[in-house]
Design a protein around this motif. Structure first.
Motif, PDB file in Angstrom:
ATOM      1  N   ALA A 182       0.748  -1.173  -0.067  1.00  0.00           N
ATOM      2  CA  ALA A 182       0.013  -0.053  -0.139  1.00  0.00           C
ATOM      3  C   ALA A 182       0.915   1.193  -0.036  1.00  0.00           C
ATOM      4  CB  ALA A 182      -0.705   0.002   1.113  1.00  0.00           C
ATOM      5  N   GLY A 183       0.599   2.354  -0.827  1.00  0.00           N
ATOM      6  CA  GLY A 183       1.250   3.440  -0.872  1.00  0.00           C
ATOM      7  C   GLY A 183       2.471   3.409  -2.008  1.00  0.00           C
ATOM      8  N   THR A 184       2.409   2.189  -2.658  1.00  0.00           N
ATOM      9  CA  THR A 184       3.622   2.098  -3.675  1.00  0.00           C
ATOM     10  C   THR A 184       3.018   1.751  -4.906  1.00  0.00           C
ATOM     11  OG1 THR A 184       4.985   1.168  -1.782  1.00  0.00           O
ATOM     12  CG2 THR A 184       5.813   0.753  -4.022  1.00  0.00           C
ATOM     13  N   PHE A 185       3.799   2.468  -5.862  1.00  0.00           N
ATOM     14  CA  PHE A 185       3.295   2.169  -7.390  1.00  0.00           C
ATOM     15  C   PHE A 185       4.329   1.540  -7.949  1.00  0.00           C
ATOM     16  CE2 PHE A 185       2.594   2.860 -11.792  1.00  0.00           C
ATOM     17  CZ  PHE A 185       1.111   2.823 -12.007  1.00  0.00           C
ATOM     18  N   ASP A 186       4.050   0.297  -8.384  1.00  0.00           N
ATOM     19  CA  ASP A 186       5.304  -0.301  -8.965  1.00  0.00           C
ATOM     20  C   ASP A 186       5.169   0.200 -10.663  1.00  0.00           C
ATOM     21  OD1 ASP A 186       7.156  -2.119  -9.830  1.00  0.00           O
ATOM     22  OD2 ASP A 186       6.115  -4.008  -9.714  1.00  0.00           O
ATOM     23  N   PHE A 187       6.375   0.468 -11.223  1.00  0.00           N
ATOM     24  CA  PHE A 187       6.398   1.378 -12.598  1.00  0.00           C
ATOM     25  C   PHE A 187       7.109   0.284 -13.487  1.00  0.00           C
ATOM     26  CE2 PHE A 187       8.545   4.133 -15.277  1.00  0.00           C
ATOM     27  CZ  PHE A 187       7.622   4.640 -16.044  1.00  0.00           C
ATOM     28  N   LEU A 188       6.385   0.363 -14.791  1.00  0.00           N
ATOM     29  CA  LEU A 188       7.198  -0.333 -15.744  1.00  0.00           C
ATOM     30  C   LEU A 188       6.529   0.696 -17.155  1.00  0.00           C
ATOM     31  CD1 LEU A 188       9.255  -2.174 -17.020  1.00  0.00           C
ATOM     32  CD2 LEU A 188       7.357  -3.527 -17.272  1.00  0.00           C
ATOM     33  N   ALA A 189       7.232   1.037 -17.848  1.00  0.00           N
ATOM     34  CA  ALA A 189       6.879   1.789 -19.168  1.00  0.00           C
ATOM     35  C   ALA A 189       7.055   1.073 -20.305  1.00  0.00           C
ATOM     36  CB  ALA A 189       7.378   3.113 -19.145  1.00  0.00           C
ATOM     37  N   ASP A 190       5.881   0.868 -21.251  1.00  0.00           N
ATOM     38  CA  ASP A 190       6.036   0.372 -22.543  1.00  0.00           C
ATOM     39  C   ASP A 190       7.018   1.447 -23.211  1.00  0.00           C
ATOM     40  OD1 ASP A 190       4.435  -2.128 -22.556  1.00  0.00           O
ATOM     41  OD2 ASP A 190       2.889  -0.520 -22.293  1.00  0.00           O
ATOM     42  N   SER A 191       7.908   1.002 -24.245  1.00  0.00           N
ATOM     43  CA  SER A 191       8.614   1.863 -24.869  1.00  0.00           C
ATOM     44  C   SER A 191       8.778   1.437 -26.543  1.00  0.00           C
ATOM     45  CB  SER A 191      10.332   1.530 -24.469  1.00  0.00           C
ATOM     46  OG  SER A 191      10.262   1.819 -23.053  1.00  0.00           O
ATOM     47  N   ALA A 224      -5.245   3.651 -10.664  1.00  0.00           N
ATOM     48  CA  ALA A 224      -3.797   3.666 -10.905  1.00  0.00           C
ATOM     49  C   ALA A 224      -3.452   4.886 -11.448  1.00  0.00           C
ATOM     50  CB  ALA A 224      -3.658   2.570 -12.155  1.00  0.00           C
ATOM     51  N   ILE A 225      -4.079   5.627 -11.658  1.00  0.00           N
ATOM     52  CA  ILE A 225      -3.800   7.148 -12.087  1.00  0.00           C
ATOM     53  C   ILE A 225      -3.518   7.926 -10.782  1.00  0.00           C
ATOM     54  CG2 ILE A 225      -4.388   9.486 -13.073  1.00  0.00           C
ATOM     55  CD1 ILE A 225      -5.830   7.851 -15.669  1.00  0.00           C
ATOM     56  N   GLU A 226      -4.413   7.618  -9.969  1.00  0.00           N
ATOM     57  CA  GLU A 226      -4.495   8.303  -8.738  1.00  0.00           C
ATOM     58  C   GLU A 226      -3.030   7.853  -7.924  1.00  0.00           C
ATOM     59  OE1 GLU A 226      -5.896  10.582  -5.482  1.00  0.00           O
ATOM     60  OE2 GLU A 226      -6.522  10.621  -7.321  1.00  0.00           O
ATOM     61  N   SER A 227      -3.216   6.392  -8.036  1.00  0.00           N
ATOM     62  CA  SER A 227      -1.751   5.819  -7.071  1.00  0.00           C
ATOM     63  C   SER A 227      -0.540   6.435  -7.819  1.00  0.00           C
ATOM     64  CB  SER A 227      -1.696   4.577  -7.304  1.00  0.00           C
ATOM     65  OG  SER A 227      -0.711   3.986  -6.853  1.00  0.00           O
ATOM     66  N   PHE A 228      -0.273   6.681  -9.210  1.00  0.00           N
ATOM     67  CA  PHE A 228       0.624   7.075  -9.923  1.00  0.00           C
ATOM     68  C   PHE A 228       0.951   8.522  -9.221  1.00  0.00           C
ATOM     69  CE2 PHE A 228       3.251   8.983 -13.161  1.00  0.00           C
ATOM     70  CZ  PHE A 228       4.451   7.855 -13.270  1.00  0.00           C
ATOM     71  N   ALA A 229      -0.009   9.342  -9.174  1.00  0.00           N
ATOM     72  CA  ALA A 229       0.112  10.783  -8.783  1.00  0.00           C
ATOM     73  C   ALA A 229       0.759  10.874  -7.316  1.00  0.00           C
ATOM     74  CB  ALA A 229      -1.077  11.523  -9.058  1.00  0.00           C
ATOM     75  N   ASN A 230      -0.036   9.926  -6.384  1.00  0.00           N
ATOM     76  CA  ASN A 230       0.210  10.105  -5.238  1.00  0.00           C
ATOM     77  C   ASN A 230       1.290   9.259  -4.321  1.00  0.00           C
ATOM     78  OD1 ASN A 230      -1.581  12.384  -4.751  1.00  0.00           O
ATOM     79  ND2 ASN A 230      -3.160  10.904  -5.462  1.00  0.00           N
ATOM     80  N   ASP A 231       1.595   8.008  -4.804  1.00  0.00           N
ATOM     81  CA  ASP A 231       2.345   7.100  -4.192  1.00  0.00           C
ATOM     82  C   ASP A 231       3.663   7.064  -4.217  1.00  0.00           C
ATOM     83  OD1 ASP A 231      -0.024   6.338  -2.904  1.00  0.00           O
ATOM     84  OD2 ASP A 231      -0.519   4.698  -4.193  1.00  0.00           O
ATOM     85  N   THR A 232       4.416   6.492  -3.687  1.00  0.00           N
ATOM     86  CA  THR A 232       5.892   6.228  -4.027  1.00  0.00           C
ATOM     87  C   THR A 232       6.110   5.337  -5.272  1.00  0.00           C
ATOM     88  OG1 THR A 232       6.424   6.443  -1.491  1.00  0.00           O
ATOM     89  CG2 THR A 232       8.126   5.470  -3.095  1.00  0.00           C
ATOM     90  N   ILE A 233       6.833   5.833  -6.130  1.00  0.00           N
ATOM     91  CA  ILE A 233       6.923   5.118  -7.432  1.00  0.00           C
ATOM     92  C   ILE A 233       8.222   4.286  -7.319  1.00  0.00           C
ATOM     93  CG2 ILE A 233       7.295   5.297 -10.136  1.00  0.00           C
ATOM     94  CD1 ILE A 233       5.623   8.008  -9.638  1.00  0.00           C
ATOM     95  N   VAL A 234       7.935   3.045  -7.480  1.00  0.00           N
ATOM     96  CA  VAL A 234       9.397   2.235  -7.656  1.00  0.00           C
ATOM     97  C   VAL A 234       9.532   1.429  -8.951  1.00  0.00           C
ATOM     98  CG1 VAL A 234       9.626   1.904  -5.126  1.00  0.00           C
ATOM     99  CG2 VAL A 234       8.145   0.220  -6.552  1.00  0.00           C
ATOM    100  N   SER A 235      10.578   1.498  -9.452  1.00  0.00           N
ATOM    101  CA  SER A 235      10.830   0.521 -10.720  1.00  0.00           C
ATOM    102  C   SER A 235      10.387  -0.910 -10.461  1.00  0.00           C
ATOM    103  CB  SER A 235      12.079   0.746 -11.270  1.00  0.00           C
ATOM    104  OG  SER A 235      12.289   2.108 -11.732  1.00  0.00           O
ATOM    105  N   SER A 236      10.114  -1.604 -11.531  1.00  0.00           N
ATOM    106  CA  SER A 236       9.870  -3.121 -11.625  1.00  0.00           C
ATOM    107  C   SER A 236      11.165  -3.848 -11.720  1.00  0.00           C
ATOM    108  CB  SER A 236       8.769  -3.476 -12.694  1.00  0.00           C
ATOM    109  OG  SER A 236       8.739  -4.874 -12.938  1.00  0.00           O
ATOM    110  N   LEU A 237      11.373  -4.534 -10.487  1.00  0.00           N
ATOM    111  CA  LEU A 237      12.640  -5.577 -10.681  1.00  0.00           C
ATOM    112  C   LEU A 237      12.236  -6.779 -11.565  1.00  0.00           C
ATOM    113  CD1 LEU A 237      15.252  -6.289  -9.581  1.00  0.00           C
ATOM    114  CD2 LEU A 237      13.933  -7.599  -7.854  1.00  0.00           C
TER     115      LEU A 237
END
Length: 151
Positions: A34-43, A97-110
């Motif tokens: 909770a409070g964490t957004f696991d981030f990965l981007a399509d490129s 997810a948009i709300e989480s991305f805006a407010n939570d701690t963003i971490v990259s996907s291991l």
């Protein structure tokens, strides 16, 4: 299983089958995150020396546009990189997810190689596989994890 960890693409797949969030399936953060957004981007890229750069440039312009981002992400279940996209154009899950991305701690996907070099990820995966199959004990697992991260 009590739960199955899947990407946001799963929500799009469920919705494509006329499944309803909250009725036919639920989407919740992984336990303890909770409070964490696991981030990965399509490129999407234009390779140097591409034989037909015009087509790729047109694709990049389209996918980078507001209309392209909205269409792509609505179909995939992910959220747009553009900050001018209207959350109302997306599903209930995507809005959370948009709300989480805006407010939570963003971490990259291991798991996808975004948080660490691929060699580190491979070493972590190897150590985890050994531990979970009984080929190592906890102390060995911890040592191998430290070695994976410290190189």
């Amino acid at each position: 299983a009590a739960f199955n960890i899947m990407g946001d693409w799963a929500v799009a797949a469920f919705e494509e089958q006329d499944k309803e969030l909250g009725t036919d399936f639920v989407a919740v953060p992984s336990p303890g995150t909770a409070g964490t957004f696991d981030f990965l981007a399509d490129s999407f890229t234009l390779p140097v020396g591409a034989e037909h750069p015009g087509g790729t440039e047109a694709w990049l312009e389209t996918i980078g546009s507001l209309e392209g981002q909205t269409a792509f992400n609505a179909a995939k279940g992910s959220i747009p990189a553009r900050t001018d996209a209207d959350p109302a154009d997306f599903s209930e899950y995507q809005q959370t997810a948009i709300e989480s991305f805006a407010n939570d701690t963003i971490v990259s996907s291991l798991a996808h190689g975004a948080a660490a070099p691929v060699a580190t990820l491979n070493a972590i995966s190897d150590a985890t596989s050994k531990f979970t199959t009984g080929a190592s004990d906890l102390a060995a697992y911890q040592t191998e994890l430290a070695a994976a991260v410290n190189g």
